[in-house]
Design a protein around this motif. Structure first.
Motif, short mmCIF file in Angstrom:
data_model
loop_
_atom_site.label_atom_id
_atom_site.label_comp_id
_atom_site.label_asym_id
_atom_site.label_seq_id
_atom_site.Cartn_x
_atom_site.Cartn_y
_atom_site.Cartn_z
N LEU A 261 -4.88 -4.54 10.53
CA LEU A 261 -4.74 -3.54 9.47
C LEU A 261 -6.06 -3.31 8.75
N GLY A 262 -6.32 -2.04 8.47
CA GLY A 262 -7.49 -1.66 7.70
C GLY A 262 -7.14 -0.57 6.71
N GLU A 263 -8.12 -0.21 5.91
CA GLU A 263 -7.91 0.75 4.82
C GLU A 263 -7.35 2.08 5.30
N PHE A 264 -7.93 2.64 6.36
CA PHE A 264 -7.51 3.97 6.79
C PHE A 264 -6.11 3.95 7.41
N GLN A 265 -5.77 2.87 8.09
CA GLN A 265 -4.40 2.75 8.61
C GLN A 265 -3.39 2.70 7.46
N ALA A 266 -3.71 1.95 6.41
CA ALA A 266 -2.79 1.84 5.27
C ALA A 266 -2.65 3.19 4.56
N GLN A 267 -3.78 3.90 4.39
CA GLN A 267 -3.70 5.23 3.78
C GLN A 267 -2.87 6.17 4.64
N VAL A 289 4.83 2.00 -2.44
CA VAL A 289 4.26 0.98 -3.32
C VAL A 289 3.78 -0.23 -2.51
N GLU A 290 4.57 -0.62 -1.52
CA GLU A 290 4.19 -1.76 -0.69
C GLU A 290 2.90 -1.50 0.07
N TRP A 291 2.73 -0.27 0.55
CA TRP A 291 1.49 0.06 1.25
C TRP A 291 0.32 0.10 0.26
N TYR A 292 0.56 0.56 -0.97
CA TYR A 292 -0.52 0.52 -1.95
C TYR A 292 -0.88 -0.92 -2.31
N ASP A 293 0.09 -1.81 -2.30
CA ASP A 293 -0.21 -3.22 -2.51
C ASP A 293 -1.15 -3.73 -1.41
N GLU A 294 -0.90 -3.32 -0.18
CA GLU A 294 -1.78 -3.69 0.93
C GLU A 294 -3.19 -3.11 0.71
N LEU A 295 -3.24 -1.85 0.26
CA LEU A 295 -4.53 -1.22 0.02
C LEU A 295 -5.31 -1.92 -1.09
N CYS A 297 -5.16 -5.05 -1.81
CA CYS A 297 -5.69 -6.29 -1.20
C CYS A 297 -6.90 -6.00 -0.31
N LEU A 298 -6.86 -4.87 0.40
CA LEU A 298 -7.94 -4.53 1.32
C LEU A 298 -9.19 -4.04 0.61
N THR A 299 -9.01 -3.28 -0.47
CA THR A 299 -10.15 -2.58 -1.09
C THR A 299 -10.44 -2.96 -2.53
N ASP A 300 -9.41 -3.41 -3.26
CA ASP A 300 -9.52 -3.64 -4.70
C ASP A 300 -10.13 -2.43 -5.40
N SER A 301 -9.77 -1.23 -4.92
CA SER A 301 -10.33 0.01 -5.45
C SER A 301 -9.58 0.45 -6.70
N ARG A 305 -5.60 1.67 -7.24
CA ARG A 305 -4.73 1.16 -8.31
C ARG A 305 -4.15 2.32 -9.13
N LEU A 306 -4.94 3.37 -9.32
CA LEU A 306 -4.46 4.54 -10.05
C LEU A 306 -3.33 5.23 -9.27
N ASN A 307 -3.54 5.41 -7.98
CA ASN A 307 -2.50 6.01 -7.14
C ASN A 307 -1.25 5.13 -7.09
N ARG A 308 -1.47 3.82 -7.11
CA ARG A 308 -0.33 2.91 -7.11
C ARG A 308 0.50 3.07 -8.38
N ALA A 309 -0.15 3.36 -9.51
CA ALA A 309 0.59 3.56 -10.76
C ALA A 309 1.55 4.73 -10.63
N VAL A 310 1.13 5.80 -9.96
CA VAL A 310 2.01 6.94 -9.72
C VAL A 310 3.20 6.52 -8.88
N ALA A 311 2.91 5.77 -7.80
CA ALA A 311 3.99 5.35 -6.90
C ALA A 311 4.98 4.43 -7.62
N VAL A 312 4.47 3.52 -8.45
CA VAL A 312 5.36 2.64 -9.21
C VAL A 312 6.21 3.47 -10.17
N GLY A 313 5.60 4.50 -10.77
CA GLY A 313 6.33 5.38 -11.68
C GLY A 313 7.47 6.10 -10.98
#
Length: 385
Positions: A261-267, A289-295, A297-301, A305-313
């Motif tokens: 797994l890498g960043e572009f696959q997760a995206q 959200v689970e895929w953003y959790d993977e991202l 871990c992969l990038t710590d970008s 994290r901002l996009n993950r906030a939308v998904a959690v919302g």
């Protein structure tokens, strides 16, 4: 051959022709100039007299242009080994140097903008004018940028190993430039990524190709007839390119099966979940959200994290999204837009309207600014009712 088909063929042959000249001992910068001259000559000659061996023709013409330039140079005696004998015309060697050219053009010593410009010209076969139009800068400015980039990499050995991650980052930047002038950079990035996938077997190359196909599949639905932006949730999914989606999902599934797994696959997995939902309401936000959790871990970008906030919302409710957002830096690009969206979903229209207006002032382009301004106006109108 019609002009459009001829141009496509020329652009596909560009990296291999350039590779032949460099392997014969030519300096990269001089070889690239010679190839560009040969492309211009081909556009003039081929419509009336198509050669049986297009690549061989280009190699011969480019090599002669290179020799003409070298012979007129004051340093001719230092290059006698290059001009001593012109190779006889004939079929071009089958060696494919595309991958080495990608690595060279994405050299870490180059700035991102220079790497993109050099990739588009040396690998993509675009002219300086076309690249300048795409970036909305004067042709002279782009010519200087490309010349500096070529000088930077001219001393780099052509067979040095390169960094796939850097190449993919450059192609992703090209894709995100979208469309301007007479060159569609998103389509060009997909073409170049396909070309890269043909010469390197790497799951992240496949991941980037899947990601670009999945994003590009939604392009027709992203804007209204008046040019205004249409948010993902409001898009007409009947206008999405289902053939491109099917191809992207297939490529992604094969890449994920390799368990690297890498960043572009997760995206791409996030994009595939959006594409798979028949309606916005049926989107599998929990899995996103689970895929953003993977991202993360992969990038710590911070952007991830901002996009993950939308998904959690979306998955757990707007207040959960706002809680995630509160832990992030409010100077992040589009932070105010995300906050506005979540505040609106939580029912605080006044705060949401204020944040939409703030986001509009910080918007990176006119279309986004207009969209956010309309959102603020819509909420203010609702509050007055």
């Amino acid at each position: 051959m019609n002009p459009e088909a001829g141009e496509v063929l020329l652009r596909s042959l560009t990296p291999s022709v350039l590779g032949v000249l460099v392997r014969r001992g030519a300096d990269f910068a001089a070889a690239e100039d010679a190839v560009q001259d040969a492309l211009v000559e081909a556009l003039r000659v081929w419509p009336a007299d198509m050669p049986r061996d297009p690549k061989g023709w280009l190699v011969t013409v480019a090599w002669r242009r290179l020799l003409d330039a070298v012979r007129s140079d004051t340093a001719r005696r230092r290059r006698e080994d290059l001009v001593d004998e012109e190779p006889a015309p004939g079929p071009a060697p089958a060696t494919d140097d595309t991958l080495q050219l990608y690595f060279l053009c994405a050299h870490p010593s180059l700035t991102p903008s220079s790497a993109i410009a050099l990739t588009l010209r040396a690998v993509g076969g675009l002219t300086t004018r076309q690249i300048a139009q795409a970036y909305l800068v004067p042709e002279a400015t782009m010519a200087q940028r490309i010349s500096r980039a070529k000088r930077t990499v001219s001393g780099v050995r052509f067979d040095q190993p390169g960094d796939v991650a850097t190449v993919l980052r450059v192609l992703y930047l090209v894709f995100n430039e979208g469309y301007s002038g007479d060159i569609d950079l998103s389509t060009e990035a997909i073409r170049l990524t396909r070309q890269l996938a043909a010469v390197i077997d790497h799951p992240e190359v496949a991941g980037l190709l899947a990601l670009t196909l999945l994003h590009h599949a939604r392009r027709a639905a992203r804007t209204a007839p008046d040019g205004s932006l249409v948010p993902l949730a409001e898009q007409d999914r009947g206008r999405w390119d289902r053939e491109a989606i099917a191809e992207g999902v297939g490529i992604l599934q094969a890449a994920l099966a390799r368990d690297r797994l890498g960043e572009f696959q997760a995206q791409a997995a996030v994009a595939a979940l959006h594409a798979d939902a028949p309606t916005a309401e049926e989107t599998d936000w929990v899995q996103i959200v689970e895929w953003y959790d993977e991202l993360v871990c992969l990038t710590d970008s911070p952007v991830v994290r901002l996009n993950r906030a939308v998904a959690v919302g979306e998955a757990d409710g707007p207040r959960a999204g706002l809680a995630v957002l509160a832990a992030l830096d409010d100077s992040l690009p589009r932070y105010a837009a995300v906050a506005a969206y979540l505040q609106e979903r939580d029912g605080d229209l006044a705060t949401a309207a204020r944040l939409y207006a703030e986001a509009a002032r910080k918007a990176p382009n006119l279309a986004e600014r207009d969209h956010l301004t309309r959102q603020a106006s819509r909420l203010n109108a609702r509050r007055r009712q």
